[in-house]
Structures are given as C-alpha cells and as structure tokens.
Design a protein around this motif. Sequence first.
Motif, mmCIF file in Angstrom:
data_model
loop_
_atom_site.group_PDB
_atom_site.id
_atom_site.type_symbol
_atom_site.label_atom_id
_atom_site.label_comp_id
_atom_site.label_asym_id
_atom_site.label_seq_id
_atom_site.Cartn_x
_atom_site.Cartn_y
_atom_site.Cartn_z
ATOM 1 N N LEU A 112 -8.775 -5.640 -2.210
ATOM 2 C CA LEU A 112 -9.482 -4.890 -1.178
ATOM 3 C C LEU A 112 -10.676 -4.218 -1.833
ATOM 4 N N LEU A 113 -11.816 -4.233 -1.163
ATOM 5 C CA LEU A 113 -12.991 -3.543 -1.671
ATOM 6 C C LEU A 113 -13.003 -2.133 -1.098
ATOM 7 N N ASP A 114 -12.982 -1.127 -1.986
ATOM 8 C CA ASP A 114 -12.936 0.245 -1.477
ATOM 9 C C ASP A 114 -14.331 0.742 -1.109
ATOM 10 N N SER A 115 -14.421 1.956 -0.634
ATOM 11 C CA SER A 115 -15.684 2.487 -0.130
ATOM 12 C C SER A 115 -16.734 2.665 -1.221
ATOM 13 N N GLN A 116 -16.303 2.644 -2.484
ATOM 14 C CA GLN A 116 -17.222 2.761 -3.606
ATOM 15 C C GLN A 116 -17.626 1.400 -4.175
ATOM 16 N N GLY A 117 -17.147 0.334 -3.538
ATOM 17 C CA GLY A 117 -17.462 -1.004 -4.005
ATOM 18 C C GLY A 117 -16.594 -1.493 -5.141
ATOM 19 N N ALA A 118 -15.488 -0.792 -5.420
ATOM 20 C CA ALA A 118 -14.559 -1.207 -6.472
ATOM 21 C C ALA A 118 -13.444 -2.060 -5.875
ATOM 22 N N ILE A 119 -12.952 -2.992 -6.679
ATOM 23 C CA ILE A 119 -11.857 -3.855 -6.235
ATOM 24 C C ILE A 119 -10.528 -3.149 -6.495
ATOM 25 N N ARG A 120 -9.675 -3.149 -5.491
ATOM 26 C CA ARG A 120 -8.317 -2.610 -5.601
ATOM 27 C C ARG A 120 -7.315 -3.750 -5.422
ATOM 28 N N ASP A 121 -6.276 -3.720 -6.248
ATOM 29 C CA ASP A 121 -5.281 -4.788 -6.260
ATOM 30 C C ASP A 121 -4.290 -4.618 -5.115
ATOM 31 N N LEU A 122 -4.170 -5.658 -4.288
ATOM 32 C CA LEU A 122 -3.227 -5.639 -3.159
ATOM 33 C C LEU A 122 -1.961 -6.445 -3.425
ATOM 34 N N SER A 123 -1.795 -6.972 -4.639
ATOM 35 C CA SER A 123 -0.679 -7.889 -4.879
ATOM 36 C C SER A 123 0.681 -7.209 -4.786
ATOM 37 N N GLY A 124 0.725 -5.880 -4.874
ATOM 38 C CA GLY A 124 1.991 -5.180 -4.659
ATOM 39 C C GLY A 124 2.316 -4.957 -3.197
ATOM 40 N N ILE A 125 1.369 -5.273 -2.328
ATOM 41 C CA ILE A 125 1.540 -5.067 -0.883
ATOM 42 C C ILE A 125 1.709 -6.380 -0.148
ATOM 43 N N VAL A 126 0.862 -7.372 -0.474
ATOM 44 C CA VAL A 126 0.915 -8.681 0.184
ATOM 45 C C VAL A 126 0.775 -9.771 -0.874
ATOM 46 N N PRO A 127 1.314 -10.968 -0.619
ATOM 47 C CA PRO A 127 1.224 -12.033 -1.612
ATOM 48 C C PRO A 127 -0.142 -12.689 -1.692
ATOM 49 N N ASP A 128 -0.891 -12.683 -0.567
ATOM 50 C CA ASP A 128 -2.179 -13.366 -0.542
ATOM 51 C C ASP A 128 -2.911 -12.944 0.725
ATOM 52 N N ILE A 129 -4.200 -13.240 0.801
ATOM 53 C CA ILE A 129 -4.966 -13.049 2.031
ATOM 54 C C ILE A 129 -4.831 -14.354 2.809
ATOM 55 N N ALA A 130 -3.735 -14.496 3.512
ATOM 56 C CA ALA A 130 -3.376 -15.761 4.150
ATOM 57 C C ALA A 130 -2.265 -15.530 5.158
ATOM 58 N N ASP A 131 -2.060 -16.540 5.996
ATOM 59 C CA ASP A 131 -0.919 -16.592 6.909
ATOM 60 C C ASP A 131 -0.806 -15.316 7.751
ATOM 61 N N ALA A 132 0.384 -14.726 7.826
ATOM 62 C CA ALA A 132 0.626 -13.589 8.715
ATOM 63 C C ALA A 132 -0.153 -12.339 8.323
ATOM 64 N N VAL A 133 -0.629 -12.280 7.084
ATOM 65 C CA VAL A 133 -1.450 -11.141 6.659
ATOM 66 C C VAL A 133 -2.715 -11.053 7.514
ATOM 67 N N LEU A 134 -3.170 -12.189 8.061
ATOM 68 C CA LEU A 134 -4.393 -12.237 8.852
ATOM 69 C C LEU A 134 -4.187 -11.859 10.313
ATOM 70 N N SER A 135 -2.937 -11.683 10.726
ATOM 71 C CA SER A 135 -2.659 -11.309 12.111
ATOM 72 C C SER A 135 -3.066 -9.865 12.369
ATOM 73 N N ASP A 136 -3.126 -9.486 13.637
ATOM 74 C CA ASP A 136 -3.448 -8.100 13.968
ATOM 75 C C ASP A 136 -2.464 -7.143 13.307
ATOM 76 N N ALA A 137 -1.168 -7.502 13.340
ATOM 77 C CA ALA A 137 -0.153 -6.639 12.742
ATOM 78 C C ALA A 137 -0.302 -6.576 11.231
ATOM 79 N N GLY A 138 -0.586 -7.719 10.617
ATOM 80 C CA GLY A 138 -0.757 -7.750 9.173
ATOM 81 C C GLY A 138 -1.952 -6.935 8.721
ATOM 82 N N LEU A 139 -3.052 -7.025 9.447
ATOM 83 C CA LEU A 139 -4.240 -6.253 9.096
ATOM 84 C C LEU A 139 -4.035 -4.768 9.367
ATOM 85 N N ALA A 140 -3.305 -4.456 10.438
ATOM 86 C CA ALA A 140 -3.010 -3.043 10.736
ATOM 87 C C ALA A 140 -2.200 -2.420 9.605
ATOM 88 N N ARG A 141 -1.292 -3.198 9.032
ATOM 89 C CA ARG A 141 -0.499 -2.686 7.907
ATOM 90 C C ARG A 141 -1.395 -2.368 6.715
#
Length: 282
Positions: free
Chosen positions: A16-45
């Motif tokens: 995830l790109l934060d408000s300062q333009g730095a990359i933050r690691d999401l691998s502890g939250i989701v396995p990839d930017i794919a599949d159900a992560v792209l749904s409205d519910a997945g993005l809301a999470r």
Amino acid sequence: MKLLRYGPRGQEKPGLLDSQGAIRDLSGIVPDIADAVLSDAGLARLREVDPAALPAVGGNPRIGPCVGRIGKLIGIGLNYADHAAEAGMPIPKEPVVFCKWTSAVCGPNDDVIIPRGSTKTDWEVELGVVIGRACKDIDEARALDYVAGYCIVNDVSEREWQLERGGQWDKGKGFDTFAPLGPWLVTRDEIADPQQLDLWLEVDDRRYQSGNTRTMIFGVAQLVAYLSRCMTLYPGDVITTGTPPGVGMGVKPTPIYLRPGQTMRLGVTGLGEQLQRACPAD
C-alpha cells in the motif's frame, strides 16, 4: 487507496502506498492484490487498516504489475476518434475487442523487449480498468459498481504482426513484456470521473501522446457493460481501454517505431507514471 505489488518477478508481495509516498507491506493482511481482495468488502477491510501500523518497505524495490493472477487482459482498439483517423481506420460502431495474453504482463518499469526482427514496435498509453467482482449481462448504469479501480497500461504493439501477418490483432499485441501494468491500482473511490483523465507518453523526452479520456468513443461504463454481454468478467480481469493519438504508426510522413535503448515515460492523471527501456531480444 493506492495498492501495489513489489519484489522480484514472480515473488511480488502486496503493498500500500501511504500518504507520504512510502510503501507499506500488506503481506500480513492479505496474500496478494487479487481475487476477493478486489471486492468491495475486501477493499473496505484494507481501508480500515492504519498504514502507519504496517511495516515500511525500505530501499528501492522493483514494482511489479499492480494486479496478481489476472484471468483476462482485454484490449479495446480504436477507441479514440482521432486515433482511428491517424490509423486510417473508420470510427467503430461497436467496441473493437482483442486479447493481450497474460504472459505479456510485466511491471510498470520493467524493460520492454522488442521481438527478434521487429522494426515496427509501437507504444500506446491507456487507462486500465480492473474488475472487482464477477459480472454478467449488467447494464451501463450499474457497470462502475463492478470496478475495483484503475491503473496505467502501456499497450505495446508490434504493428507488422498486428496488421500484416494475417489473422487478428492478438499476435501483435501479446508478445512478452507488451503490457506494463501499474505502478498502482487506484481504487475507484479516488477517481471521481474516469472520463476526465489526462494521458500522455514520451519517448526519449519527446512527447508523442497527449489526450484525455473524455474523448473516448466508448466510455468505461459502456465497455464494462458491453464486455459483460460477451463473457463473464471476474475479479482481477483487466480492460485496457484504448489510446489517444500520437502512436508511432501515425507519425507523418514517416512512421517512427521503438529502437533498442530508447526510453518510454507515460502517465495518467492520479495513477502515477511508468518508465520503460526498450531492449533487444536475446
């Protein structure tokens, strides 16, 4: 949100790109930017996650394609009237649909490989549309509800294979590295109107393409609805929506094509920039 994937080819991690333009690691939250992560519910999470609580990614990692496990990469041709004119083709009455093979997908700053023997490899800056949930036979009024977000696509094209070698366009559109994707997937809530975005592309610092998505013949909602009548669209499918004028094929009086060592830089309003070097095949 601006979502991305970073790391070596084939080993990308979600970020995830934060408000300062730095990359933050999401691998502890989701396995990839794919599949159900792209749904409205997945993005809301993901919106509920405090970026400051995520691990910061140090250094200058490679940025991969912003979507993982793409099922379909669907191209739309001649979708800007002025581009159709420079190509010497009539304005289409329905969307011109072709396929780009998913093996063409690469990172936004990866090298673009000119196919062996090619003298007509061309550039095309385009708005990419990433599907967030399955849709079939939907109407235009609801079409944008099925979009997860938007990204930049360089629809690199080998014109001889596309137009002179028989068959359909797919051959000239699908060579390896012919679909740089990213740097980010920008969720649809951050793009107020996908039909009001500037697009541009430069080769070796010379600007060839300047356009705006408002001049599309078929807008994003029209395309999603139309394609959903041809096929079921699934999360992670990507639609690349056509290019404005200024491609190398359209340069008068003599077309100009990519040569090894040249650099393409391209961008779309709110979606970042890409930078690729054209390289010869091994």
